[in-house]
Design an enzyme around this catalytic site. Sequence first.
Site, short mmCIF file in Angstrom:
data_model
loop_
_atom_site.label_atom_id
_atom_site.label_comp_id
_atom_site.label_asym_id
_atom_site.label_seq_id
_atom_site.Cartn_x
_atom_site.Cartn_y
_atom_site.Cartn_z
N TYR A 229 0.83 -1.20 0.00
CA TYR A 229 0.00 0.00 0.00
C TYR A 229 0.87 1.26 0.00
CZ TYR A 229 -3.55 3.34 1.62
OH TYR A 229 -4.39 4.42 1.74
N LEU A 263 -4.85 8.35 9.76
CA LEU A 263 -5.81 7.30 10.08
C LEU A 263 -7.20 7.91 10.24
CD1 LEU A 263 -6.39 4.33 10.76
CD2 LEU A 263 -5.87 4.87 13.16
N THR A 266 -13.07 5.42 9.26
CA THR A 266 -14.00 4.61 8.48
C THR A 266 -14.06 3.21 9.08
OG1 THR A 266 -12.27 3.89 6.96
CG2 THR A 266 -13.47 5.89 6.37
N ASP A 267 -15.14 2.51 8.82
CA ASP A 267 -15.30 1.18 9.38
C ASP A 267 -14.16 0.25 8.97
OD1 ASP A 267 -17.64 2.03 10.50
OD2 ASP A 267 -18.94 1.21 8.93
#
Length: 335
Positions: A229, A263, A266-267
Amino acid sequence: MAAGPALGRSRGGSEGRHLLRLRAGARSGWRREARGAAGLAPRPVAGPAPAFRAVSLHGGGPRLAALRISAEARPGLSAPLLHPVSSAASFLRCAVRSAGYPEAPILQRLLSMIVSVPWVIEKCLTLGAKKIFYIPADMCSPSEPERVVQFAVQKLGGLDYLVLNHIGMTCFQMWAGNVEYTHWLMQVNFFSYVALATAALPTLEKNKGSLVIVSSLTGKIPTPFTTSYSATKFALDGFFSSLRHELIMQKRNVSITLCILGLIDTDTALENTRGKVHLTASPAPEAALAIIQGSATRVQEVFYPWWLQHICCLWVLSPSDRDQVLQSYYNYSSP
């Protein structure tokens, strides 16, 4: 420091956070309406915002991105939102092949996304959209980006903003040696961005428009658990920062705004990082608002939370102590 996977993604019940982009082109009170849609207290608005035609790409699956364009009644004004839609078969095939996820959770996520589409459409209409279009697209396919841009230009007659925020499914874990997965993620998270921006540049230049690239702190500072990522996000920074120089040197009036997010709550991000990081997630509505404000003012970089910019400076200025400090924010137990 912050962990990066899925920082801007919407899945299940979190779509409302991303409706902030919906009213970014309204002629008056756009900041107030954006915060209202997110359940935040309104801020004073100094003057109206200009109308524009914008496209926002957002991903919710392992390699899926779908574009929905909501066209306003006023001439030349549109408000976009992207939401993932696809067949269960294609979703399951690519998810299992790329990440090895169990079938049950994938099907459950797919179902939640499909069920949520009517809710998102209803929310678009509530916020003033008169027409809603969407197009499913597989960003793992090299031919899809151009098709998506052509669809958007056909429906809107041109583009003033292109917001890129889709990502492939990311595993927040130590490097396991899966080179094939890294190739795949690079296609979704990086090469598709390049292809979309390239296809959109002619119409953006004609309209003196803007490219908005949503990235991550892991594209400025390498962090644990984010090898593949982080590589894609560093690539975004390198390519689009270099492209910005070239556009300025060529006197082509297209701005590029790189959004560096930490960060976000979001879920998906919270699920991926639970028990692995000692960090407090920042609210997604405020992150979306920061993206809107940054793109509207055509700044080169947006940092959210704002103090991430200072973290990046300290990272460069303190090479001797930085690794130990960063690693202290992450939790790893040897197997």
